[in-house]
Design an enzyme around this catalytic site. Structure first.
Site, PDB file in Angstrom:
ATOM      1  N   ASN A  56       0.846  -1.194   0.000  1.00 19.62           N
ATOM      2  CA  ASN A  56       0.000   0.000   0.000  1.00 19.62           C
ATOM      3  C   ASN A  56       0.882   1.246   0.000  1.00 19.62           C
ATOM      4  O   ASN A  56       2.114   1.156  -0.050  1.00 19.62           O
ATOM      5  CB  ASN A  56      -0.949  -0.012   1.205  1.00 19.62           C
ATOM      6  CG  ASN A  56      -0.201  -0.141   2.516  1.00 19.62           C
ATOM      7  OD1 ASN A  56       0.549   0.745   2.912  1.00 19.62           O
ATOM      8  ND2 ASN A  56      -0.382  -1.277   3.201  1.00 19.62           N
ATOM      9  N   ASP A  79      -4.300  -6.522   4.510  1.00 17.69           N
ATOM     10  CA  ASP A  79      -5.420  -7.326   5.008  1.00 17.69           C
ATOM     11  C   ASP A  79      -5.386  -8.751   4.478  1.00 17.69           C
ATOM     12  O   ASP A  79      -5.873  -9.676   5.129  1.00 17.69           O
ATOM     13  CB  ASP A  79      -6.751  -6.680   4.624  1.00 17.69           C
ATOM     14  CG  ASP A  79      -6.963  -5.352   5.335  1.00 17.69           C
ATOM     15  OD1 ASP A  79      -6.540  -5.231   6.497  1.00 17.69           O
ATOM     16  OD2 ASP A  79      -7.550  -4.439   4.733  1.00 17.69           O
ATOM     17  N   ILE A 127      -3.239  -7.797  13.846  1.00 16.70           N
ATOM     18  CA  ILE A 127      -2.185  -7.722  14.857  1.00 16.70           C
ATOM     19  C   ILE A 127      -2.702  -7.204  16.194  1.00 16.70           C
ATOM     20  O   ILE A 127      -2.428  -7.782  17.255  1.00 16.70           O
ATOM     21  CB  ILE A 127      -1.024  -6.849  14.347  1.00 16.70           C
ATOM     22  CG1 ILE A 127      -0.326  -7.548  13.183  1.00 16.70           C
ATOM     23  CG2 ILE A 127      -0.020  -6.568  15.471  1.00 16.70           C
ATOM     24  CD1 ILE A 127       0.788  -6.742  12.535  1.00 16.70           C
ATOM     25  N   LYS A 140     -12.013  -4.259  18.630  1.00 14.89           N
ATOM     26  CA  LYS A 140     -10.662  -4.704  18.952  1.00 14.89           C
ATOM     27  C   LYS A 140     -10.271  -4.441  20.413  1.00 14.89           C
ATOM     28  O   LYS A 140      -9.145  -4.719  20.813  1.00 14.89           O
ATOM     29  CB  LYS A 140      -9.650  -4.027  18.020  1.00 14.89           C
ATOM     30  CG  LYS A 140      -9.871  -4.360  16.551  1.00 14.89           C
ATOM     31  CD  LYS A 140      -8.803  -3.707  15.671  1.00 14.89           C
ATOM     32  CE  LYS A 140      -9.059  -3.994  14.201  1.00 14.89           C
ATOM     33  NZ  LYS A 140      -7.985  -3.446  13.323  1.00 14.89           N
TER      34      LYS A 140
END
Length: 430
Positions: free
Chosen positions: A228, A297, A325, A359
């Site tokens: 990216n 991803d 992660i 998360k």
């Protein structure tokens, strides 16, 4: 993966400053010759002290040749001790650097022992002391060692490292001595500041932070990969800002073209799995994790062994999802203070708050990306969210943004620690 750091050995002119470089017994002692050379090249006067065990790994003549001074190793040196030489030596330096510092010596210092020249010097000095631990990964992770390190940090010792990687015993993990350039960066920056004792003090002094930064690369074949646009600039700025607040920082970096901030330990990674492994290892003894990295991803189910030739009009790649992660670290460490990043092209607040809850993060910093925003630029703007608040930062230079974010992290971390302490006290009262 490899560990690296700023390669410039001269991190600020410090002519005439005195450094007492002490070595303990371990295979990492050979790296201290390079450390002595870096100090001398920066204009410092260096006196080396070695334990009996250190002398079994590297000769005193090496350091005498480098420094021009006889190496000191015994409390029973009749010539030196006729005038209480160990007291004079304890008063002589501007800073004491123990590298490598073994588990045994660190334990003796933490408990006030003075049974050799080095431990006596430490007990008899009021100078700033820097230690670079070096030991087997299990020795480093042992509760006794960690308790000793907490004691030393609370007394103002500056701990540099350790790093993570392959060890002389054949195992892999945290416990490698920090590289000479990393140790030199911290000590010389402190001396150049004019006050080594206070140079690293701050709201995060004694705390350990891990920062992930940059992109990852997922191979397609030996020459192609999925990646990216992340430059890593914001993550590197965050690592630098946390270090400025006193934290010991490990930077887990994807492939970028950036110099390591002074005093920061860096671990280079390629793939998302590399970064996951390095982050989990680094977080084992950390207090704070800041995940700025733009982690891929997905990865290819199969990586071609040879370069894929242009033989067909179309090409299909089967992808599979990479592990997240931050979620993985959270599952392993429920109490760790974790800060996430959310790069969004739409519904910024909605998506960021969703990640915050999903998360189980303490903070999340969200920013708009695409159309020339954020990626590979020197400026950025963040909106930081937590359970009951939010704060807009920027637009501003990424280093300024990082400074404000680091300040907020320190503030929210302190609040979380106070809340946890109050909860523990309330439970005990019952």
């Amino acid at each position: 993966m490899r560990s690296s750091s700023n390669s410039d050995p001269n991190h600020g002119p410090v002519p005439g400053r005195r450094i007492l470089l002490a070595l303990c017994g371990g295979i990492a002692a050979y790296k201290s010759a390079e450390l002595a050379r870096r100090f001398i090249k920066a204009g410092c006067e260096v006196q080396v002290v070695m334990t009996d065990s250190a002398l079994r790994f590297i000769g005193a003549q090496t350091f005498q040749a480098l420094t021009g001074k006889p190496v000191r190793s015994s409390l029973w040196d009749e010539a030196a001790e006729a005038a209480m030489g160990h007291i004079e030596l304890a008063r002589w330096p501007d800073a004491i650097v123990i590298a490598p510092a073994t588990a045994n010596t660190l334990a003796k210092i933490a408990h006030g022992f003075a049974d050799d020249l080095l431990t006596t010097l430490v007990l008899a000095t009021d100078k700033p002391i820097f230690v670079a631990p070096a030991m087997n990964r299990l020795m480093w992770a042992n509760a006794a060692t960690q308790a000793n390190m907490s004691t030393l940090r609370s007394r103002g010792f500056k701990v540099i490292g350790p790093g993570s990687g392959a060890q002389a015993c054949g195992e892999v993990g945290e416990g490698r001595v920090a590289e000479p350039e990393d140790v030199a960066a911290v000590v010389l920056a402190a001396l150049a500041s004019g006050s080594a004792a206070k140079a690293l003090d701050g709201p995060l002094s004694g705390r350990r932070a891990v920062v992930t930064a940059g992109p990852t690369r997922e191979p397609i074949d030996p020459v192609r990969f999925i990646t990216n646009r992340s430059s890593g600039k914001q993550g590197y700025a965050v690592a630098e800002a946390l270090r400025a607040l006193g934290a010991e920082v490990t930077l887990v970096s994807g492939p970028v073209n950036l110099e390591t901030p002074a005093g920061v330990q860096r671990i280079d990674c390629e793939t998302a799995q590399d970064m996951l492994d390095a982050t989990v290892a680094a977080c084992a003894t950390a207090d704070i994790l800041v995940g700025t990295a733009a982690v891929a991803d997905y990865r290819c189910v199969e990586v071609a062994g040879q370069k894929i030739k242009k033989k067909t009009e179309t090409l299909e790649l089967e992808l599979t999802k990479n592990a997240d992660i931050l979620s993985e670290v959270r599952s392993l460490q429920p109490q760790l203070f974790i800060v996430g990043f959310a790069a969004e092209t739409e519904k910024l607040a909605e998506h960021a708050k969703g990640k915050l809850a999903r998360k189980k993060l303490n903070l999340i910093a969200a920013n708009w990306v695409g159309n020339g925003r954020a990626f590979d630029r020197d400026d950025n703007a963040l909106t930081v969210y937590w359970a009951d608040g939010e704060l807009a930062i920027g637009p501003a230079d990424k280093r300024e943004v990082a400074g404000q974010l680091a300040g907020l992290i320190a503030e929210r971390y302190a609040a979380a620690c106070n809340t946890a302490a109050s909860s523990t006290k309330a439970r005990k009262a019952k």
